[in-house]
Each structure stands twice: as C-alpha cells, then as structure tokens.
Design an enzyme around this catalytic site. Sequence first.
Site, mmCIF file in Angstrom:
data_model
loop_
_atom_site.group_PDB
_atom_site.id
_atom_site.type_symbol
_atom_site.label_atom_id
_atom_site.label_comp_id
_atom_site.label_asym_id
_atom_site.label_seq_id
_atom_site.Cartn_x
_atom_site.Cartn_y
_atom_site.Cartn_z
ATOM 1 C CB ILE A 17 -0.978 -0.015 1.196
ATOM 2 C CG1 ILE A 17 -2.141 0.938 0.962
ATOM 3 C CG2 ILE A 17 -0.261 0.280 2.508
ATOM 4 C CD1 ILE A 17 -3.269 0.811 1.971
ATOM 5 C CG ASN A 30 -0.307 0.786 18.022
ATOM 6 O OD1 ASN A 30 -0.256 1.912 18.517
ATOM 7 N ND2 ASN A 30 0.764 0.140 17.603
ATOM 8 C CB VAL A 39 -0.101 -2.147 6.975
ATOM 9 C CG1 VAL A 39 -1.106 -1.705 7.987
ATOM 10 C CG2 VAL A 39 -0.197 -1.322 5.712
ATOM 11 C CG ASP A 40 1.622 1.658 12.431
ATOM 12 O OD1 ASP A 40 2.242 2.632 11.968
ATOM 13 O OD2 ASP A 40 1.045 1.686 13.529
ATOM 14 C CB VAL A 126 -0.848 -8.467 14.959
ATOM 15 C CG1 VAL A 126 0.490 -8.784 14.322
ATOM 16 C CG2 VAL A 126 -1.086 -6.987 14.998
HETATM 17 P P1 ADP Z 1 -3.858 -5.028 12.279
HETATM 18 O O1 ADP Z 1 -3.111 -4.774 13.562
HETATM 19 O O2 ADP Z 1 -4.979 -4.032 12.047
HETATM 20 O O3 ADP Z 1 -4.285 -6.452 12.145
HETATM 21 P P2 ADP Z 1 -1.564 -5.457 10.465
HETATM 22 O O4 ADP Z 1 -0.649 -4.424 9.939
HETATM 23 O O5 ADP Z 1 -0.996 -6.498 11.361
HETATM 24 O O6 ADP Z 1 -2.789 -4.659 11.145
HETATM 25 O O7 ADP Z 1 -2.272 -6.212 9.246
HETATM 26 C C1 ADP Z 1 -3.294 -5.672 8.461
HETATM 27 C C2 ADP Z 1 -3.170 -6.220 7.049
HETATM 28 O O8 ADP Z 1 -2.186 -5.467 6.351
HETATM 29 C C3 ADP Z 1 -2.732 -7.681 6.967
HETATM 30 O O9 ADP Z 1 -3.546 -8.352 6.007
HETATM 31 C C4 ADP Z 1 -1.277 -7.587 6.476
HETATM 32 O O10 ADP Z 1 -0.907 -8.717 5.691
HETATM 33 C C5 ADP Z 1 -1.359 -6.349 5.615
HETATM 34 N N1 ADP Z 1 -0.080 -5.645 5.304
HETATM 35 C C6 ADP Z 1 1.121 -5.705 5.923
HETATM 36 N N2 ADP Z 1 2.008 -4.907 5.291
HETATM 37 C C7 ADP Z 1 1.356 -4.330 4.243
HETATM 38 C C8 ADP Z 1 1.711 -3.422 3.190
HETATM 39 N N3 ADP Z 1 2.945 -2.918 3.095
HETATM 40 N N4 ADP Z 1 0.747 -3.065 2.282
HETATM 41 C C9 ADP Z 1 -0.507 -3.550 2.376
HETATM 42 N N5 ADP Z 1 -0.915 -4.402 3.332
HETATM 43 C C10 ADP Z 1 0.008 -4.793 4.258
#
Ligand code: ADP
Length: 179
Positions: A17, A30, A39-40, A126
């Site tokens: 993204i 969070n 993704v954060d 997570v």
């Molecule tokens: P949450 O804590 O809301 O579950 P996460 O970041 O652990 O957030 O995961 C949310 C989704 O984002 C997951 O499906 C993960 O695979 C996805 N994700 C992780 N990195 C990226 C990225 N760079 N671009 C898009 N999606 C991502």
Amino acid sequence: MERRFAHGRIVLAKGDITLARVDAVVNAANSSLLGGGGVDGAIHQAGGPGILEACRVLGGCETGDAKITTGGDLYARYVIHTVGPVFKDGTQGEAELLASCYRRSMAVAREHGVVSMAFPAISCGVFGYPADLAGCIAVNTVGDILEAEVGIEQVQFVLFNDTVYGAFEEALSGAGDCT
Ligand code: ADP
C-alpha cells in the site's frame, strides 16, 4: 477486480500500500499512533519521520476512529490512521467497530478533499480478524458510502497476501452476509 457504485468505484489490488498512487493511504494503526509492525511499520518506514512527528501531537486514537496526518515522503498527500478492533469471538462489537474504521476514514478523507484513497485489510493481521468476515464488512461499508455520497471517486483495497485478496474478491462479487 473492480465494482462500480453510483458515485465511485472499488478496486482490488495486490501488493504494498505504500506504493499506492492515491490522495490518501489508510494505516491500520494501534491506539497510541506511535508506530507498530505490519502495515503501520511499512508506512512509517516508507513515509519517513514526518508522519510520526505529526502523530505525536494527536494524543492517540480510539478504536473505530480515524485521524489524518501528512503523507510525508509517500506519493499520497495524506495518511489516515485508523485503529481496528482486536478480534476476540465476534460478540464484542468487533463488526461495528471495524465498519466504523471504514466510515470514519472516509469521512475524514472527504473533509480534506480526497478523491482517491487506499485501504489495507484493517484488523486482518496481528488483530486477528477472519478475512472473510472483514472483507464483507469492508466492501459493504465502503460500497454503501460510494452509493450514497458524492466526493470520493475511487477506493482501492491494497491487499498484501493471496488469502486476504481472495476473501475480499469473494466479498466484492457476492451479496455478502457478514456473519
Ligand atoms: P492489524 O493490527 O490491524 O491487524 P496489520 O498491519 O498487522 O494490522 O495487518 C493488516 C493487514 O495489512 C494484513 O492483512 C497484512 O498482511 C497487511 N499488510 C502488511 N504490510 C502491508 C503493506 N505494506 N501493504 C498492504 N498491506 C500490508
């Protein structure tokens, strides 16, 4: 894959993204807004320290709410930080909180003149939300807004793995019952 609504369209994409060519990228943050993994971590790493600096003065964010900052070094002008629910057993208001993330993110985007935006699969990492349920809530909530409101014209879901992509694809092609 793509689906049109009265005032805009939903597009599904696979990938990272942080590379999305949109006005605003949504971060699954969070509640501290002070950084995390998934993704954060990717958004802060790609967007540089300006995003964290902007987050520091926001005083965190409640689950289901959304707050906006600069997009830093990203192509996107803005990052919209939203806090998804941790999935427990589905009886703790998770669905309403997840829908609220999508609604609040789009409301904040609209206030800032955003026309195109990209969401990750909020709570599907997570935070443990089952991808089929989360996909159904995501596409129905966003679709309802694109049907009713003028302003945002394109919403991308940028999905990082095949399982989540498949779940969102199914949700977008079907008339989903999200339970
Ligand atoms: P949450 O804590 O809301 O579950 P996460 O970041 O652990 O957030 O995961 C949310 C989704 O984002 C997951 O499906 C993960 O695979 C996805 N994700 C992780 N990195 C990226 C990225 N760079 N671009 C898009 N999606 C991502």
